[in-house]
Design a protein around this motif. Structure first.
Motif, PDB file in Angstrom:
ATOM      1  N   GLY A  86      36.299  61.110  68.631  1.00 41.87           N
ATOM      2  CA  GLY A  86      36.361  59.736  68.141  1.00 41.87           C
ATOM      3  C   GLY A  86      36.651  58.724  69.218  1.00 41.87           C
ATOM      4  O   GLY A  86      36.869  57.549  68.931  1.00 41.87           O
ATOM      5  N   ASP A  87      36.653  59.150  70.467  1.00 41.94           N
ATOM      6  CA  ASP A  87      36.911  58.266  71.603  1.00 41.94           C
ATOM      7  C   ASP A  87      35.566  57.818  72.169  1.00 41.94           C
ATOM      8  O   ASP A  87      35.125  58.282  73.213  1.00 41.94           O
ATOM      9  N   THR A  88      34.906  56.888  71.462  1.00 41.82           N
ATOM     10  CA  THR A  88      33.536  56.520  71.828  1.00 41.82           C
ATOM     11  C   THR A  88      33.467  55.758  73.148  1.00 41.82           C
ATOM     12  O   THR A  88      32.475  55.900  73.871  1.00 41.82           O
ATOM     13  N   LYS A  89      34.489  54.996  73.472  1.00 43.88           N
ATOM     14  CA  LYS A  89      34.446  54.226  74.720  1.00 43.88           C
ATOM     15  C   LYS A  89      34.381  55.165  75.928  1.00 43.88           C
ATOM     16  O   LYS A  89      33.557  54.983  76.822  1.00 43.88           O
ATOM     17  N   THR A  90      35.209  56.191  75.941  1.00 41.37           N
ATOM     18  CA  THR A  90      35.193  57.145  77.046  1.00 41.37           C
ATOM     19  C   THR A  90      33.920  57.991  77.010  1.00 41.37           C
ATOM     20  O   THR A  90      33.376  58.330  78.060  1.00 41.37           O
ATOM     21  N   GLY A  91      33.433  58.316  75.808  1.00 44.38           N
ATOM     22  CA  GLY A  91      32.187  59.074  75.694  1.00 44.38           C
ATOM     23  C   GLY A  91      31.010  58.324  76.282  1.00 44.38           C
ATOM     24  O   GLY A  91      30.196  58.893  77.028  1.00 44.38           O
ATOM     25  N   VAL A  92      30.906  57.035  75.973  1.00 40.87           N
ATOM     26  CA  VAL A  92      29.831  56.215  76.538  1.00 40.87           C
ATOM     27  C   VAL A  92      29.996  56.102  78.040  1.00 40.87           C
ATOM     28  O   VAL A  92      29.011  56.179  78.805  1.00 40.87           O
ATOM     29  N   LEU A  93      31.218  55.955  78.507  1.00 40.13           N
ATOM     30  CA  LEU A  93      31.481  55.855  79.941  1.00 40.13           C
ATOM     31  C   LEU A  93      31.079  57.140  80.664  1.00 40.13           C
ATOM     32  O   LEU A  93      30.462  57.089  81.740  1.00 40.13           O
ATOM     33  N   GLN A  94      31.377  58.309  80.081  1.00 39.49           N
ATOM     34  CA  GLN A  94      30.956  59.574  80.680  1.00 39.49           C
ATOM     35  C   GLN A  94      29.438  59.666  80.742  1.00 39.49           C
ATOM     36  O   GLN A  94      28.877  60.122  81.732  1.00 39.49           O
ATOM     37  N   LEU A  95      28.764  59.242  79.695  1.00 34.67           N
ATOM     38  CA  LEU A  95      27.301  59.269  79.669  1.00 34.67           C
ATOM     39  C   LEU A  95      26.713  58.348  80.732  1.00 34.67           C
ATOM     40  O   LEU A  95      25.812  58.748  81.476  1.00 34.67           O
ATOM     41  N   VAL A  96      27.226  57.138  80.835  1.00 35.68           N
ATOM     42  CA  VAL A  96      26.712  56.179  81.814  1.00 35.68           C
ATOM     43  C   VAL A  96      26.948  56.675  83.238  1.00 35.68           C
ATOM     44  O   VAL A  96      26.046  56.612  84.085  1.00 35.68           O
ATOM     45  N   VAL A  97      28.135  57.192  83.515  1.00 39.69           N
ATOM     46  CA  VAL A  97      28.440  57.703  84.857  1.00 39.69           C
ATOM     47  C   VAL A  97      27.514  58.867  85.197  1.00 39.69           C
ATOM     48  O   VAL A  97      26.999  58.961  86.314  1.00 39.69           O
ATOM     49  N   SER A  98      27.264  59.743  84.244  1.00 37.03           N
ATOM     50  CA  SER A  98      26.382  60.883  84.499  1.00 37.03           C
ATOM     51  C   SER A  98      24.947  60.439  84.771  1.00 37.03           C
ATOM     52  O   SER A  98      24.282  60.983  85.649  1.00 37.03           O
ATOM     53  N   THR A 140      24.758  58.560  88.262  1.00 41.10           N
ATOM     54  CA  THR A 140      24.910  59.448  89.415  1.00 41.10           C
ATOM     55  C   THR A 140      23.920  60.615  89.397  1.00 41.10           C
ATOM     56  O   THR A 140      24.096  61.576  90.137  1.00 41.10           O
ATOM     57  N   CYS A 141      22.889  60.495  88.573  1.00 47.24           N
ATOM     58  CA  CYS A 141      21.834  61.517  88.475  1.00 47.24           C
ATOM     59  C   CYS A 141      22.395  62.903  88.142  1.00 47.24           C
ATOM     60  O   CYS A 141      21.939  63.923  88.664  1.00 47.24           O
ATOM     61  N   GLY A 142      23.398  62.948  87.302  1.00 46.03           N
ATOM     62  CA  GLY A 142      23.940  64.218  86.835  1.00 46.03           C
ATOM     63  C   GLY A 142      25.204  64.675  87.526  1.00 46.03           C
ATOM     64  O   GLY A 142      25.903  65.550  87.017  1.00 46.03           O
ATOM     65  N   PHE A 143      25.518  64.126  88.685  1.00 50.83           N
ATOM     66  CA  PHE A 143      26.727  64.556  89.393  1.00 50.83           C
ATOM     67  C   PHE A 143      27.997  64.122  88.661  1.00 50.83           C
ATOM     68  O   PHE A 143      29.042  64.749  88.801  1.00 50.83           O
ATOM     69  N   GLY A 144      27.907  63.079  87.871  1.00 54.72           N
ATOM     70  CA  GLY A 144      29.057  62.611  87.109  1.00 54.72           C
ATOM     71  C   GLY A 144      29.415  63.519  85.942  1.00 54.72           C
ATOM     72  O   GLY A 144      30.472  63.375  85.339  1.00 54.72           O
ATOM     73  N   SER A 145      28.552  64.475  85.644  1.00 54.91           N
ATOM     74  CA  SER A 145      28.844  65.389  84.532  1.00 54.91           C
ATOM     75  C   SER A 145      30.013  66.317  84.855  1.00 54.91           C
ATOM     76  O   SER A 145      30.559  66.958  83.955  1.00 54.91           O
ATOM     77  N   ILE A 146      30.409  66.362  86.108  1.00 54.18           N
ATOM     78  CA  ILE A 146      31.594  67.148  86.489  1.00 54.18           C
ATOM     79  C   ILE A 146      32.827  66.576  85.781  1.00 54.18           C
ATOM     80  O   ILE A 146      33.756  67.319  85.474  1.00 54.18           O
ATOM     81  N   ILE A 159      32.814  70.967  77.961  1.00 54.05           N
ATOM     82  CA  ILE A 159      32.325  71.846  79.022  1.00 54.05           C
ATOM     83  C   ILE A 159      30.804  71.976  78.963  1.00 54.05           C
ATOM     84  O   ILE A 159      30.111  71.844  79.973  1.00 54.05           O
ATOM     85  N   VAL A 160      30.280  72.236  77.763  1.00 51.86           N
ATOM     86  CA  VAL A 160      28.851  72.517  77.631  1.00 51.86           C
ATOM     87  C   VAL A 160      28.007  71.240  77.674  1.00 51.86           C
ATOM     88  O   VAL A 160      26.965  71.209  78.324  1.00 51.86           O
ATOM     89  N   LEU A 161      28.458  70.203  77.003  1.00 52.34           N
ATOM     90  CA  LEU A 161      27.680  68.964  76.910  1.00 52.34           C
ATOM     91  C   LEU A 161      28.422  67.788  77.542  1.00 52.34           C
ATOM     92  O   LEU A 161      28.333  66.650  77.057  1.00 52.34           O
ATOM     93  N   GLY A 162      29.134  68.047  78.619  1.00 53.12           N
ATOM     94  CA  GLY A 162      29.907  67.011  79.289  1.00 53.12           C
ATOM     95  C   GLY A 162      29.063  65.878  79.813  1.00 53.12           C
ATOM     96  O   GLY A 162      29.520  64.738  79.908  1.00 53.12           O
ATOM     97  N   PHE A 163      27.815  66.154  80.157  1.00 48.16           N
ATOM     98  CA  PHE A 163      26.899  65.122  80.643  1.00 48.16           C
ATOM     99  C   PHE A 163      26.779  63.999  79.620  1.00 48.16           C
ATOM    100  O   PHE A 163      26.701  62.829  79.975  1.00 48.16           O
ATOM    101  N   PHE A 164      26.750  64.352  78.340  1.00 43.28           N
ATOM    102  CA  PHE A 164      26.559  63.374  77.274  1.00 43.28           C
ATOM    103  C   PHE A 164      27.862  62.819  76.722  1.00 43.28           C
ATOM    104  O   PHE A 164      27.841  61.971  75.834  1.00 43.28           O
ATOM    105  N   GLY A 165      28.998  63.307  77.188  1.00 43.43           N
ATOM    106  CA  GLY A 165      30.290  62.868  76.669  1.00 43.43           C
ATOM    107  C   GLY A 165      30.550  63.362  75.253  1.00 43.43           C
ATOM    108  O   GLY A 165      31.288  62.748  74.493  1.00 43.43           O
ATOM    109  N   ALA A 166      29.936  64.487  74.894  1.00 41.04           N
ATOM    110  CA  ALA A 166      29.979  64.978  73.514  1.00 41.04           C
ATOM    111  C   ALA A 166      31.395  65.294  73.044  1.00 41.04           C
ATOM    112  O   ALA A 166      31.727  65.068  71.879  1.00 41.04           O
ATOM    113  N   GLY A 167      32.236  65.822  73.911  1.00 42.15           N
ATOM    114  CA  GLY A 167      33.608  66.133  73.522  1.00 42.15           C
ATOM    115  C   GLY A 167      34.374  64.888  73.123  1.00 42.15           C
ATOM    116  O   GLY A 167      35.130  64.886  72.150  1.00 42.15           O
TER     117      GLY A 167
END
Length: 84
Positions: A39-51, A54-60, A26-34
């Protein structure tokens, strides 16, 4: 003969907390911190790239992911359910 080390958590349950993973999502979703915490680095990197793309809109995605982890739980990078 030695005895196996005592495990604090039951076998098959992750040592990662779903509360910590959800709040990080919730707090650091932009970076895929959760996802990185779980330990799910593939999805974490994907969340970071999407964010970033999309200039931050992907952090939703991270926000919703964090809420779903808090409500439904989840699994860590090794497929074990998160502890409460």
């Amino acid at each position: 003969m030695t005895t196996p080390p005592y495990s604090q958590y039951p076998q098959g349950v992750s040592d990662k907390s779903k509360v910590v993973a959800g709040v990080l999502g919730i707090v650091l979703g932009f970076f895929g911190a959760g996802r990185f915490y779980m330990g799910d680095t593939k999805t974490g990197v994907l969340q970071l790239v999407v964010s970033v793309v999309t200039c931050g809109f992907g952090s939703i995605w991270g926000l919703i992911d964090g809420i779903l982890i808090l409500v439904n739980g989840g699994v860590d990078g090794q497929g074990r359910p998160l502890r409460d």
